[in-house]
Design an enzyme around this catalytic site. Structure first.
Site, PDB file in Angstrom:
ATOM      1  N   ASP A 133       0.913  -1.303  -0.063  1.00  0.00           N
ATOM      2  CA  ASP A 133      -0.099   0.064  -0.116  1.00  0.00           C
ATOM      3  C   ASP A 133       0.892   1.239  -0.088  1.00  0.00           C
ATOM      4  O   ASP A 133       1.975   1.210   0.361  1.00  0.00           O
ATOM      5  CB  ASP A 133      -1.071   0.038   1.293  1.00  0.00           C
ATOM      6  CG  ASP A 133      -0.466  -0.551   2.417  1.00  0.00           C
ATOM      7  OD1 ASP A 133       1.013  -0.483   2.530  1.00  0.00           O
ATOM      8  OD2 ASP A 133      -1.003  -0.599   3.627  1.00  0.00           O
TER       9      ASP A 133
ATOM     10  N   ASP B 224      -7.353  -2.229  14.472  1.00  0.00           N
ATOM     11  CA  ASP B 224      -8.987  -2.493  14.178  1.00  0.00           C
ATOM     12  C   ASP B 224      -8.901  -3.596  13.175  1.00  0.00           C
ATOM     13  O   ASP B 224      -9.804  -4.108  12.581  1.00  0.00           O
ATOM     14  CB  ASP B 224      -9.519  -1.219  13.359  1.00  0.00           C
ATOM     15  CG  ASP B 224      -8.706  -0.756  12.089  1.00  0.00           C
ATOM     16  OD1 ASP B 224      -7.750  -1.589  11.666  1.00  0.00           O
ATOM     17  OD2 ASP B 224      -9.034   0.199  11.236  1.00  0.00           O
TER      18      ASP B 224
ATOM     19  N   HIS C 105      -6.934  -4.534  10.446  1.00  0.00           N
ATOM     20  CA  HIS C 105      -6.661  -4.488   8.959  1.00  0.00           C
ATOM     21  C   HIS C 105      -5.552  -5.128   8.669  1.00  0.00           C
ATOM     22  O   HIS C 105      -4.449  -5.150   9.354  1.00  0.00           O
ATOM     23  CB  HIS C 105      -7.008  -2.919   8.597  1.00  0.00           C
ATOM     24  CG  HIS C 105      -5.710  -2.243   8.924  1.00  0.00           C
ATOM     25  ND1 HIS C 105      -5.952  -0.858   9.470  1.00  0.00           N
ATOM     26  CD2 HIS C 105      -4.445  -2.102   8.860  1.00  0.00           C
ATOM     27  CE1 HIS C 105      -5.075  -0.095   9.705  1.00  0.00           C
ATOM     28  NE2 HIS C 105      -3.831  -1.072   9.307  1.00  0.00           N
TER      29      HIS C 105
ATOM     30  N   GLU D  30      -9.607  -1.703   5.405  1.00  0.00           N
ATOM     31  CA  GLU D  30     -10.392  -1.137   6.903  1.00  0.00           C
ATOM     32  C   GLU D  30     -11.461  -2.053   6.915  1.00  0.00           C
ATOM     33  O   GLU D  30     -12.116  -2.526   5.972  1.00  0.00           O
ATOM     34  CB  GLU D  30     -10.762   0.299   6.715  1.00  0.00           C
ATOM     35  CG  GLU D  30      -9.244   1.127   6.803  1.00  0.00           C
ATOM     36  CD  GLU D  30      -8.701   1.271   7.857  1.00  0.00           C
ATOM     37  OE1 GLU D  30      -8.712   0.351   8.790  1.00  0.00           O
ATOM     38  OE2 GLU D  30      -8.163   2.364   8.080  1.00  0.00           O
TER      39      GLU D  30
END
Ligand code: GLP
Length: 258
Positions: free
Chosen positions: A67, A136, A138, A143
Site C-alpha cells: 500500500d 482495528d 486491518h 479497513e
C-alpha cells in the site's frame, strides 16, 4: 492457520526473516509481498544483516508492496516508498526495476490499480506475503467493512488508523485520508502468508483475526480462509488468544515448526 508464539519482538523478527531466507534459498527469483509499519522493521534489519554477513541474494527477487498513502510523493519522508528505500531496498542488491510500490500520485488510480494487479500476475503471483495488522484488524489498508474479495483500489482510512499512524507525522491533520492498497482478495492469492504482530495493543485484533468469525469487520480474519498462513506473535500480542495452550502444544510437537 499455524500459530507461532515467541518470547519477544526480536525472536518474531528472526523467525520471519529466516522464513524469507528459506523461500529465497529454494526459489532465488521469488516474488515477495512486503509491508510497512513498525512491525516488519526488525525483519528488514535481519534480512539486511543476512545479506551482508551470509550473502543472502536479492538479485533475482521481485517485490510488491501492499500500500501507499494517496498524495505523498516517493521522496516524502512519511511515504511508504521512502520507508522501503530507507529500511530495506538501499541496503540490499535488489534491482530497482524489480521493486513495485503502489503510486500515491498517479493521475489515473483506476488504471494504475489494474496495472498493479496485472503486474503481480505477470510475475507469477506472490510467493510469500508479509503482513502486519492494524489495531482495528486491518491488513494492508483494508479497513473494517472492506470486501473480502477486494482487489487493489483506493480506500478511505478509518479514524482509528489515522490516530494510530499520526505518531509518524508532525500533526494528526497531516495523515492522508486516502490510501491505495492491495485488496483482501489480492492478498489471499499469495502462496504463503506470514502475519506478524507484536505488543499488547495488537492482542485484541490478533484474537479476532485468529479466533473470531471470518468477517469484513476484521479483514485479517479472512486469512482463516488461506491454506498457508503462519502467524508469528510475541507473547503480548498473543495475550488474548483463548486457545494459546493448544497452539503452544502444537508448536512444541511439530518437528517442522519454524
Ligand atoms: C498500516 C499499514 C499496515 C500495517 C499497520 C500496522 O496501517 N498499512 O500494513 O500492518 O499499519 O502498523 P504497525 O506495524 O506500525 O503497528
Amino acid at each position: 492457520m499455524q500459530i507461532n508464539i515467541q518470547e519477544d519482538y526480536d525472536a518474531v523478527c528472526r523467525i520471519a526473516a529466516g522464513r524469507v531466507a528459506k523461500t529465497l534459498y529454494s526459489k532465488p527469483n521469488a516474488v515477495l509481498g512486503l509491508a510497512t509499519g513498525s512491525t516488519p522493521l526488525g525483519v528488514y534489519k535481519e534480512l539486511i544483516r543476512m545479506h551482508h554477513d551470509e550473502g543472502l541474494d536479492f538479485s533475482q527477487v521481485t517485490t510488491f508492496n501492499l500500500d501507499e498513502y494517496v498524495g505523498l510523493t516517493p521522496n516524502h519522508k512519511q511515504s511508504y516508498s521512502y520507508f522501503m528505500w530507507e529500511n530495506l531496498f538501499k541496503h540490499i542488491n535488489i534491482p530497482r526495476q524489480n521493486i513495485h510500490i503502489p503510486s500515491g500520485t498517479t493521475d489515473n488510480y483506476e488504471a494504475f490499480c489494474r496495472w498493479y494487479e496485472d503486474c503481480i500476475k505477470q510475475r507469477g503471483g506472490i510467493d510469500l506475503q508479509i503482513l502486519g495488522i492494524g489495531t482495528d484488524g486491518h491488513i494492508a489498508f483494508n479497513e473494517p467493512s472492506s470486501s473480502l474479495g477486494s482487489r487493489t483500489r483506493i480506500k478511505t482510512l478509518a479514524r482509528q488508523t489515522i490516530e494510530d499512524n499520526a505518531r509518524f507525522f508532525d500533526k494528526p491533520e497531516d495523515v492522508p485520508v486516502f490510501a491505495i492498497t492491495m485488496g483482501v482478495g489480492t492478498i489471499l492469492e499469495s502462496r504463503d502468508i506470514m502475519l506478524l504482530a507484536s505488543g499488547a495493543n495488537k492482542a485484541a485484533a490478533v484474537a479476532a483475526a485468529i479466533e473470531g468469525p471470518v468477517t469484513s469487520m476484521c479483514t485479517a480474519s479472512a486469512l482463516q480462509l488461506h491454506r498457508e498462513t503462519l502467524c508469528i506473535l510475541d507473547r503480548q500480542a498473543a495475550g488474548d488468544l483463548k486457545m494459546i495452550e493448544y497452539y503452544e502444544w502444537i508448536q512444541n510437537k511439530r518437528p517442522d515448526a519454524p
